[in-house]
Structures are given as structure tokens and as C-alpha cells.
Design a protein around this motif. Structure first.
Motif, PDB file in Angstrom:
ATOM      1  N   PHE A 132      46.223  38.203  29.301  1.00 14.65           N
ATOM      2  CA  PHE A 132      46.164  36.748  29.205  1.00 14.65           C
ATOM      3  C   PHE A 132      44.817  36.257  29.731  1.00 14.65           C
ATOM      4  O   PHE A 132      44.380  36.651  30.817  1.00 14.65           O
ATOM      5  CB  PHE A 132      47.307  36.125  30.008  1.00 14.65           C
ATOM      6  N   ASP A 184      45.443  30.355  38.288  1.00 13.70           N
ATOM      7  CA  ASP A 184      44.611  30.278  37.095  1.00 13.70           C
ATOM      8  C   ASP A 184      45.462  30.339  35.820  1.00 13.70           C
ATOM      9  O   ASP A 184      45.192  29.613  34.852  1.00 13.70           O
ATOM     10  CB  ASP A 184      43.595  31.419  37.091  1.00 13.70           C
ATOM     11  N   ARG A 185      46.482  31.178  35.805  1.00 16.86           N
ATOM     12  CA  ARG A 185      47.353  31.281  34.629  1.00 16.86           C
ATOM     13  C   ARG A 185      48.058  29.949  34.364  1.00 16.86           C
ATOM     14  O   ARG A 185      48.177  29.527  33.209  1.00 16.86           O
ATOM     15  CB  ARG A 185      48.373  32.396  34.836  1.00 16.86           C
ATOM     16  N   THR A 186      48.514  29.294  35.416  1.00 18.53           N
ATOM     17  CA  THR A 186      49.176  27.997  35.263  1.00 18.53           C
ATOM     18  C   THR A 186      48.205  26.951  34.723  1.00 18.53           C
ATOM     19  O   THR A 186      48.559  26.130  33.875  1.00 18.53           O
ATOM     20  CB  THR A 186      49.743  27.534  36.614  1.00 18.53           C
ATOM     21  N   THR A 200      41.592  34.173  31.276  1.00 11.65           N
ATOM     22  CA  THR A 200      41.357  33.276  32.408  1.00 11.65           C
ATOM     23  C   THR A 200      41.044  31.873  31.885  1.00 11.65           C
ATOM     24  O   THR A 200      40.880  31.664  30.670  1.00 11.65           O
ATOM     25  CB  THR A 200      40.184  33.762  33.256  1.00 11.65           C
TER      26      THR A 200
END
Length: 274
Positions: free
Chosen positions: A182, A154-156, A184
Motif C-alpha cells: 500500500f 500514514d495509511r489512514t 505512502t
């Protein structure tokens, strides 16, 4: 073999497309979704053994089995695009054979398709699309990669989302990048949607420079007529001189002694330029 009442219900399905809404297509990368729907459908009608090979005929004369197997093949053919049907069809093959043949066509290029989708995900930009459409495109590609066992964290996905934005989202992009924790993907999408709404409101606000009472407009409206009157005066003066108006140069160039003798001296004394 005694007929199974539940299995016989399968012959009541006259239109497979009302049960399986997806049409299998190479370019749509929807094999995993189609496969899941087809397996579920066959499970509900107790004919799953025709796909996994656990159901076999007793002998070559097992007419009920061949009848059911032919029905499942018709279901499968009815959910394929025409090019895929032509590449899959084989006379005399049973359902298990057709099922494996289709699976191999999609699995054999699994890595190549994953590489292509990953490239699409990295290079997709928002362009003229809305935030909603842009985010939906990224999410769809991410889901397809997951179906190919190439899961995108999800971060990518959020970083890909931010990288594809244009300069009008610079402010909100910086906010999202430095937000702790950070955000979502869905949180980042919500923030972008709010900023998009704000930008639209700013675009609809009236511009102050268009006001008719501004000093710029007044300066233009007062100076331009004066300049026009000045130019008109110059043009009138030049026209008079060009058509024989009295001035020293035209008098000297046009003087004729003979013409002078025809008029009394007093006439010229009254008309000579000073």
C-alpha cells in the motif's frame, strides 16, 4: 550578580519578528510551532530560565533580572495577535506567569480542538482545487493533530485522501487502493499528480464532432435549403388564393347574375375554370 556577556546580547534584539516569524493565533492552531521557536530563541540568548522558572531574582532590588524579564515579556507580547494579547496581559506579572497563562489557554481546549481537526480531516474534499493544494491541506491538518498528540497514521491519511476525490479520479483511485504494498501518502500524491496531468492533456485534445466535413453537418446544409424552398412555394400559392386567385370556391361564392349580363357569354367561356 555578575552580568553574563551572552545574556546581555538579548538587548540587541530590537525587532522580535525578525527572529520569530510566526504570530501566535487561536485559529491557526500554531501554538506548538510558535512555542518551539520562542524556546529556541530564548535558549540562544541565555534567558530560558525566565520561561521555565529556573531563573529568579535575588531580591526585589535585582534590577538586572527585572530588566531581562521585562525584555522577554516584550518579545512574547510582540508575537501575539491583538485578541490573544488582551486575554493574556496582566499588570505586574512576570514572564513565567505570562508564559503559563498562554499555555493554559491553548492546552485547556486541546481535546476539543483535536476532535474538530479530526472532523475536518475526514470531511475535506478536493472540490475545484488542484491535487497539490488538496494534499497540502490534508497534510497541514495532519501536522496540527500531531501537535495535539493525536497522530494520524500514514495509511489512514491516504484513505482520507482517496475518499475526498471526485469521480474523475476513479481509475487512479482503484489503482492506489489495490497497489501492493500500500503506497505512502507521498507516493499516492505523486500518482495523483501524474493522473491530473494526463486528464488535462485529454481536455485539450480537439473534439472530432466539431469537424466541418462531418456527415451531420453536410446533411443539415443540404436539407434545410430544400425545406425552405418548399415552404416558400406553399406560401406563394396560399397568398394567390387568398387575394382573389381563381379557384372553384371563390368563383361560386362571388358570382353575380347581374354582373354576368354585362359581359358576352364568350368571355366567360374563355375564363371559366376547368
Amino acid at each position: 550578580m555578575e552580568a553574563n556577556p551572552l545574556r546581555e546580547r538579548a538587548f540587541g534584539v530590537t525587532n522580535i519578528k525578525t527572529h520569530i516569524l510566526l504570530i501566535l493565533h487561536f485559529d491557526d492552531h500554531n501554538y506548538d510551532a510558535w512555542r518551539e521557536l520562542f524556546l529556541t530563541h530564548c535558549l540562544a540568548f541565555v534567558v530560558l530560565g525566565h520561561l521555565d522558572g529556573t531563573s529568579l531574582p535575588e531580591d526585589v532590588n535585582d534590577a538586572p533580572w527585572f530588566k531581562r524579564d521585562g525584555l522577554v515579556k516584550l518579545w512574547q507580547y510582540g508575537t501575539l495577535t491583538q485578541p490573544l494579547f488582551h486575554s493574556t496581559f496582566k499588570t505586574g506579572g512576570n514572564e513565567r506567569y505570562i508564559w503559563v497563562r498562554i499555555e493554559n489557554q491553548f492546552r485547556i481546549n486541546k481535546e476539543a480542538r483535536a476532535i474538530q481537526l479530526d472532523h475536518d480531516l475526514r470531511t475535506t474534499e478536493i472540490g475545484d482545487r488542484s491535487v497539490h493544494d488538496y494534499c497540502q491541506t490534508l497534510k497541514s491538518i495532519s501536522d496540527l493533530l500531531s501537535n495535539l498528540d493525536a497522530f494520524v497514521p500514514d495509511r489512514t491519511l491516504v484513505m482520507y485522501l482517496l475518499n475526498g476525490l471526485n469521480e474523475k479520479f476513479d481509475n487512479i483511485t482503484n489503482v492506489i487502493k489495490h497497489k501492493e504494498p500500500f503506497p505512502t501518502f507521498y507516493d499516492a500524491k505523486s500518482m495523483l499528480l501524474n493522473d491530473e496531468t494526463r486528464l488535462k492533456r485529454c481536455q485539450k485534445a480537439p473534439a472530432t464532432t466539431d469537424n466541418g466535413s462531418s456527415s451531420t453537418v453536410l446533411t443539415v446544409s443540404t436539407e434545410k435549403p430544400q425545406q425552405q424552398r418548399f415552404n416558400r412555394g406553399n406560401r406563394k400559392q396560399n397568398r394567390g388564393r387568398g387575394r382573389g386567385g381563381f379557384n372553384q370556391r371563390s368563383w361560386n361564392n362571388n358570382w353575380n347574375p347581374q354582373w354576368n349580363q354585362q359581359w358576352p357569354l364568350s368571355y366567360f367561356q374563355g375564363h371559366m375554370p376547368q
